[in-house]
Motif scaffolding. Sequence first.
Motif, PDB file in Angstrom:
ATOM      1  N   LEU A  72      -1.692 -14.957  -5.086  1.00 20.10           N
ATOM      2  CA  LEU A  72      -1.906 -13.671  -4.877  1.00 20.10           C
ATOM      3  C   LEU A  72      -0.347 -13.722  -3.532  1.00 20.10           C
ATOM      4  CD1 LEU A  72      -5.596 -13.020  -4.305  1.00 20.10           C
ATOM      5  CD2 LEU A  72      -4.079 -12.600  -6.540  1.00 20.10           C
ATOM      6  N   GLY A  73       0.076 -12.713  -3.358  1.00 19.85           N
ATOM      7  CA  GLY A  73       1.589 -12.507  -2.564  1.00 19.85           C
ATOM      8  C   GLY A  73       0.613 -12.420  -1.323  1.00 19.85           C
TER       9      GLY A  73
ATOM     10  N   LYS B 242       2.763  -5.725   3.175  1.00 19.98           N
ATOM     11  CA  LYS B 242       1.550  -6.780   4.362  1.00 19.98           C
ATOM     12  C   LYS B 242       2.294  -8.286   3.712  1.00 19.98           C
ATOM     13  CE  LYS B 242      -1.842  -8.080   1.691  1.00 19.98           C
ATOM     14  NZ  LYS B 242      -3.308  -7.944   1.395  1.00 19.98           N
TER      15      LYS B 242
ATOM     16  N   THR C   2      -4.388  -2.610   3.264  1.00 17.58           N
ATOM     17  CA  THR C   2      -4.992  -1.043   4.328  1.00 17.58           C
ATOM     18  C   THR C   2      -5.427  -2.020   5.196  1.00 17.58           C
ATOM     19  OG1 THR C   2      -6.926  -0.824   2.660  1.00 17.58           O
ATOM     20  CG2 THR C   2      -5.240   0.386   2.019  1.00 17.58           C
TER      21      THR C   2
ATOM     22  N   PRO D 195       1.400 -10.576  -7.457  1.00 19.50           N
ATOM     23  CA  PRO D 195       1.489  -9.100  -7.152  1.00 19.50           C
ATOM     24  C   PRO D 195       1.736  -8.640  -5.710  1.00 19.50           C
ATOM     25  CG  PRO D 195      -0.595  -9.651  -8.541  1.00 19.50           C
ATOM     26  CD  PRO D 195       0.531 -11.370  -7.527  1.00 19.50           C
ATOM     27  N   VAL D 196       2.353  -7.902  -5.461  1.00 20.75           N
ATOM     28  CA  VAL D 196       2.822  -7.674  -3.874  1.00 20.75           C
ATOM     29  C   VAL D 196       2.208  -6.560  -4.055  1.00 20.75           C
ATOM     30  CG1 VAL D 196       3.806  -9.618  -2.844  1.00 20.75           C
ATOM     31  CG2 VAL D 196       4.658  -7.695  -3.874  1.00 20.75           C
TER      32      VAL D 196
ATOM     33  N   GLY E 141      -0.073  -3.757  -3.088  1.00 13.97           N
ATOM     34  CA  GLY E 141      -0.859  -2.943  -2.563  1.00 13.97           C
ATOM     35  C   GLY E 141      -0.794  -2.650  -1.188  1.00 13.97           C
TER      36      GLY E 141
ATOM     37  N   PRO F 248      -0.654   1.274  -7.055  1.00 13.95           N
ATOM     38  CA  PRO F 248      -2.215  -0.081  -7.110  1.00 13.95           C
ATOM     39  C   PRO F 248      -3.633   0.129  -7.752  1.00 13.95           C
ATOM     40  CG  PRO F 248      -1.992   1.367  -4.998  1.00 13.95           C
ATOM     41  CD  PRO F 248      -1.534   2.233  -6.100  1.00 13.95           C
ATOM     42  N   LYS F 249      -3.205   0.560  -9.091  1.00 11.65           N
ATOM     43  CA  LYS F 249      -4.380   0.503 -10.094  1.00 11.65           C
ATOM     44  C   LYS F 249      -5.591  -1.103 -10.239  1.00 11.65           C
ATOM     45  CE  LYS F 249      -2.278   3.375 -12.896  1.00 11.65           C
ATOM     46  NZ  LYS F 249      -1.396   3.951 -14.029  1.00 11.65           N
ATOM     47  N   GLY F 250      -5.331  -2.042  -8.704  1.00 16.54           N
ATOM     48  CA  GLY F 250      -5.908  -2.764  -9.040  1.00 16.54           C
ATOM     49  C   GLY F 250      -5.227  -4.228  -9.310  1.00 16.54           C
ATOM     50  N   LEU F 251      -6.020  -5.649  -9.087  1.00 19.09           N
ATOM     51  CA  LEU F 251      -4.909  -6.578  -9.379  1.00 19.09           C
ATOM     52  C   LEU F 251      -5.018  -7.163 -11.093  1.00 19.09           C
ATOM     53  CD1 LEU F 251      -4.028  -9.149  -8.843  1.00 19.09           C
ATOM     54  CD2 LEU F 251      -5.708 -10.451  -8.210  1.00 19.09           C
TER      55      LEU F 251
ATOM     56  N   ALA G 158      -1.935  -4.974 -11.829  1.00 23.03           N
ATOM     57  CA  ALA G 158      -0.616  -5.558 -11.146  1.00 23.03           C
ATOM     58  C   ALA G 158      -0.374  -6.797 -12.095  1.00 23.03           C
ATOM     59  CB  ALA G 158      -0.704  -6.039  -9.766  1.00 23.03           C
TER      60      ALA G 158
ATOM     61  N   ILE H  80       5.605  -8.196  -8.865  1.00 21.47           N
ATOM     62  CA  ILE H  80       4.904  -7.122  -9.282  1.00 21.47           C
ATOM     63  C   ILE H  80       4.302  -6.273  -7.385  1.00 21.47           C
ATOM     64  CG2 ILE H  80       2.966  -5.923 -10.198  1.00 21.47           C
ATOM     65  CD1 ILE H  80       4.175  -7.995 -12.279  1.00 21.47           C
TER      66      ILE H  80
HETATM   67  P1  UTP Z   1      -5.375  -7.177  -2.150  1.00 18.49           P
HETATM   68  O1  UTP Z   1      -6.969  -6.346  -2.536  1.00 18.49           O
HETATM   69  O2  UTP Z   1      -5.846  -8.119  -1.125  1.00 18.49           O
HETATM   70  O3  UTP Z   1      -4.133  -5.995  -1.592  1.00 18.49           O
HETATM   71  O4  UTP Z   1      -4.923  -7.676  -3.536  1.00 18.49           O
HETATM   72  P2  UTP Z   1      -4.649  -4.880  -0.784  1.00 18.49           P
HETATM   73  O5  UTP Z   1      -5.391  -3.369  -2.319  1.00 18.49           O
HETATM   74  O6  UTP Z   1      -2.985  -4.532  -0.933  1.00 18.49           O
HETATM   75  O7  UTP Z   1      -5.323  -4.760   0.432  1.00 18.49           O
HETATM   76  P3  UTP Z   1      -5.986  -3.963   1.113  1.00 18.49           P
HETATM   77  O8  UTP Z   1      -7.406  -4.350   0.172  1.00 18.49           O
HETATM   78  O9  UTP Z   1      -5.487  -2.435   1.286  1.00 18.49           O
HETATM   79  O10 UTP Z   1      -6.173  -4.935   2.568  1.00 18.49           O
HETATM   80  C1  UTP Z   1      -4.187  -8.743  -3.520  1.00 18.49           C
HETATM   81  C2  UTP Z   1      -2.817  -9.163  -3.535  1.00 18.49           C
HETATM   82  O11 UTP Z   1      -2.868  -8.267  -5.303  1.00 18.49           O
HETATM   83  C3  UTP Z   1      -1.910  -6.974  -4.629  1.00 18.49           C
HETATM   84  C4  UTP Z   1      -1.921  -7.084  -3.348  1.00 18.49           C
HETATM   85  O12 UTP Z   1      -0.837  -6.298  -3.064  1.00 18.49           O
HETATM   86  C5  UTP Z   1      -1.978  -9.049  -2.958  1.00 18.49           C
HETATM   87  O13 UTP Z   1      -0.874  -8.884  -2.759  1.00 18.49           O
HETATM   88  N1  UTP Z   1      -2.108  -5.484  -5.737  1.00 18.49           N
HETATM   89  C6  UTP Z   1      -3.855  -6.394  -5.930  1.00 18.49           C
HETATM   90  C7  UTP Z   1      -1.290  -5.357  -6.768  1.00 18.49           C
HETATM   91  O14 UTP Z   1      -0.321  -5.860  -6.071  1.00 18.49           O
HETATM   92  N2  UTP Z   1      -1.710  -4.420  -7.132  1.00 18.49           N
HETATM   93  C8  UTP Z   1      -2.804  -3.905  -7.434  1.00 18.49           C
HETATM   94  O15 UTP Z   1      -3.114  -2.727  -7.849  1.00 18.49           O
HETATM   95  C9  UTP Z   1      -3.532  -4.346  -5.930  1.00 18.49           C
END
Ligand code: UTP
Length: 333
Positions: free
Chosen positions: A105-106, A23, A12, A6-7, A9, A81-84, A87, A53
């Motif tokens: 995790l990416g 990121k 922030t 998953p990538v 997010g 991005p509705k959460g891991l 994803a 993702i």
């Molecule tokens: P994080 O919560 O560490 O990443 O998720 P984030 O949300 O990008 O970072 P902050 O908290 O805003 O700084 C861990 C991994 O899961 C992916 C993120 O891209 C990251 O690689 N992720 C997270 C998703 O793909 N989708 C989501 O809805 C949430």
Amino acid sequence: MKVIIPVAGFGTRLRPHTLIKPKVLLNVGGKPMIHYIIEQLIKDKLATSIILITGFLGDMIKDYLDSAFDFPFTYIVQDEPKGLGHAVYCAKQCFPENDEALIILGDTLFDVDLKKLVDNRHSVIGVKKVDDPRRFGVVEKNKAGMITRFVEKPASAKVSASNEAIVGLYYLKNSGSLFSSLEHVMESNITVKGEFQLTDALEHMINGKDRMTTFYVDGWLDCGKPETLLETNRYILSKKKRSKVSCEDSVIIHPVHVGRNVTIRRSVIGPHATINDGCCITDSVIENSVIEMNSLIENCILTGSIIGESVTVRNSKASLNLGNNSELIQNQN
Ligand code: UTP
């Protein structure tokens, strides 16, 4: 083995860099962080399929990976991005059979033998012992080493005897059970801070028939925040082979990464400095920092800094976090 990364997010915690670059494309030790993950998966010949993702700025990730690797990646867009947990659920269509899934995790690098991790009778969650688990998800286990509970960001520093934090590496034998548990979490609207969490689905799985154990991951390199990205940069540089750096009247203190077409004059570079292609460093000291491509640093002392692409910094003595195309020009005292 099908691998889900998953990538999607927003990243922030790494703003301003992540406002215009995803990121996972931020540079550590001379390459984007996602490069190391994919390189290892391809080298280990573990993955039959790699499913990314993507979301915000996802096309940049696709462009990078498709040009850097000769591998048929699958890209699935997560609209929001509705959460891991959500994803991971987006990958459901890639698992028509109840085949196993490896989730990575990416934004986290692992110095770990993935073959050993997946060589297990049960599902496996990558963990590392931490002194204070309050920032992490933590597992509790029984005497047989099987996970009995997942605790997301526990309130107390001593949640279980082991304090084993989840590091972002999950090998799940039964993807059918994973996706139906994720469905349960979403249908029941179980959220933490408005996001669907993977750990809630894992908890649901172990409350059913699934058995999960842990795998210790010593080399856990988080890149999610400025300080951890710099820590990972230090680690990667420390493992890198030294190569000769061309410079004028300067001192190079290894380990460093200096890219192509970099000009260094009357400066001290390192230790732990990553200076990417096309940068020009003059009359400066740079240590423990990452400088992205084509930036110009003059008369500066930089430590603990992350500098984006095409940035100009003059006369600064600081720890800076500057996004692409910024200019910071201070008066000389
Ligand atoms: P994080 O919560 O560490 O990443 O998720 P984030 O949300 O990008 O970072 P902050 O908290 O805003 O700084 C861990 C991994 O899961 C992916 C993120 O891209 C990251 O690689 N992720 C997270 C998703 O793909 N989708 C989501 O809805 C949430």
